[in-house]
Design an enzyme around this catalytic site. Sequence first.
Site, short mmCIF file in Angstrom:
data_model
loop_
_atom_site.label_atom_id
_atom_site.label_comp_id
_atom_site.label_asym_id
_atom_site.label_seq_id
_atom_site.Cartn_x
_atom_site.Cartn_y
_atom_site.Cartn_z
N GLU A 77 0.83 -1.21 0.00
CA GLU A 77 0.00 0.00 0.00
C GLU A 77 0.86 1.26 0.00
OE1 GLU A 77 -2.60 -0.80 3.37
OE2 GLU A 77 -4.15 -1.49 2.01
N GLU A 102 -6.86 -7.77 -0.84
CA GLU A 102 -7.39 -7.68 0.52
C GLU A 102 -8.88 -7.43 0.45
OE1 GLU A 102 -5.54 -4.93 3.20
OE2 GLU A 102 -3.51 -5.67 2.83
#
Length: 664
Positions: free
Chosen positions: A181, A261
Amino acid sequence: FCLFLLCTLSFICTLVLLNIPQRTFGIDYDRNCFVKDGHPFRYISGSIHYSRVPRYYWKDRLLKMKMAGLDAIQTYVPWNYHEPQMGVYDFSGDRDLEYFLQLANEIGLLVILRAGPYICAEWDMGGLPAWLLEKESIVLRSSDSDYLAAVEKWMGVLLPKMKHHLYQNGGPIIMVQVENEYGSYFACDYDYLRSLLKIFRQHLGDEVVLFTTDGASQFHLKCGALQGLYATVDFAPGGNVTAAFLAQRSSEPTGPLVNSEFYTGWLDHWGHRHVVVPSQTIAKTLNEILERGANVNLYMFIGGTNFGYWNGANMPYMSQPTSYDYDAPLSEAGDLTEKYFALREVIGMYNKLPEGLIPPTTSKFAYGRVRLQKVGTVVEVLDRLSPSGPVKSTYPLTFVQVKQYFGFVLYRTKLPKNCTEPTQLSSPLNGVHDRAYVSVDGVQQGVLERGKSLMINITGNAGANLDILVENMGRVNFGRYNNDFKGLVSNLTLDQDILVDWEIYPLNIDGAVNHFIHGYPGHPKRSGGNPQSYEAPAFYTGTLSIPGGIPDLPQDTYVKFPDWTKGQIWINGFNLGRYWPARGPQLTLFVPSNILVSSVPNNITVLELEHSPCSTLLCEIEFVDEPIINVFTLFCFSKPKQVVFLFCCLQPPPQIVALHLAEI
């Protein structure tokens, strides 16, 4: 060399003659899919963090994941878990990553490895080791030369171990994530990502699929994606699946669609509700993802436990509890839940479910109440906790400056004047990281807490010991504040005057617990039942005997702290984690059976930081057979003007759950 070459050619020829295909895994951009052994392939994966599950239970959890219909598992590698001190590596016991990978391979699960170096994961400092902060100016997650040198050295240890477990080498690893991320981080340093790409290719070769994961928006992908790393996205149930994958297409016009995710629940914070996300919401969105032929990883499939001091925190500063249950399909203790079967049903529409029995939920046992007795306060046993003595400094030093990375440090100075009337002790720059227990000559004065309580009144005579016991409650794991220094990170003042001439005691409590187990020599001074004396942070010990005549004991259990306030507990020297029933939502801590023994009494040590029941009520803890991790408290309404506190108290709708609190 010639003999080696001949053997290699002979082996290849044998494979060809026997028509044994080479193991391959890659990306087919023309057909928008992964290709495994020459055939189109779509994975349905689930996240499990080996660092949050005892090695004893790895096989049980992996089998349950396999029986849910998963093709693969996804796991993070926490750098600080394996290199707790610079140059000191640990891959043994619960840290035996290679054994974990071997188990997955034997069970028939592929592995998606998220190797870092940064992982987030609601793990202390996002997996980065605290010793990196010994250079205060270091810019984490950037091309800062000191940071990159440390990363290169670590990856030079980790990645060669992982190469043996790549799919093409006979192992389970089909993909390796680089960083995590990164598009949500302020640095936006493409040179850093290029450096990581070079390091990973150098150690793993050109065949393995390397990828990134970012939020499903062009904003996040702008700084998170890099040519040479396949860009995937993450997003929550209840949202617009089409829009999320269109965001991925902005970086990857062709290739497989991937949600790395897909959130099955959400994280908790002390003082806020345990987050629950309905099974039907997750099942509906999962079906939408799989209908599109997309690949998906369910984060988490089992959350597990933040044993010891491994929990992370978010900003504005909120630390996460010991339980990382995550409202996942498998509970913190690996129990089968209604959500497990709801998602298994959806997965069964797209994958053939394995035949055979699902491993059952492990039995739990209520061992009952255990009487504890006080050993002594932290100050009374200070020589055992800090055998090398204090570091002296004019001004306070941080944890890393005294090479104490976790737990507690005691700061001591002398009161410079008489404080017969209540006198203001304050942290004007919010410099207590994260929680401090203040006493004068052993008399407890109050608590300073990061972002919440920056001033208390104290009394005492000139020359008295002013003791500040500072607890590291977990480093920030997400956002720009990963460089989370602990301890007294700025000066304290007494009536506007800066306090100086400090003695700083790093406390090795985990090492000293064995002294408490075997009895503390010297018999520290007892307090004689004065209720006030129990306000000082103190140790209590007791023993748990496993009942005889009952088969299959010891079993898993949960420990409860009736009328205790906040602290830490060790069983047989194993640091089980933090308890804080006064704040919630977690009231019980999971005790896996593998740390218990039936042959001799189990030793229990409790460090109570604020107030025990021992002066007025029964000095007991209780072992029960049901978890309590969802008790609502009113703490989060103590600052109603701060919207984030109110937000966390409410049940967030599924599409909001996916937002990182640091971004709200």
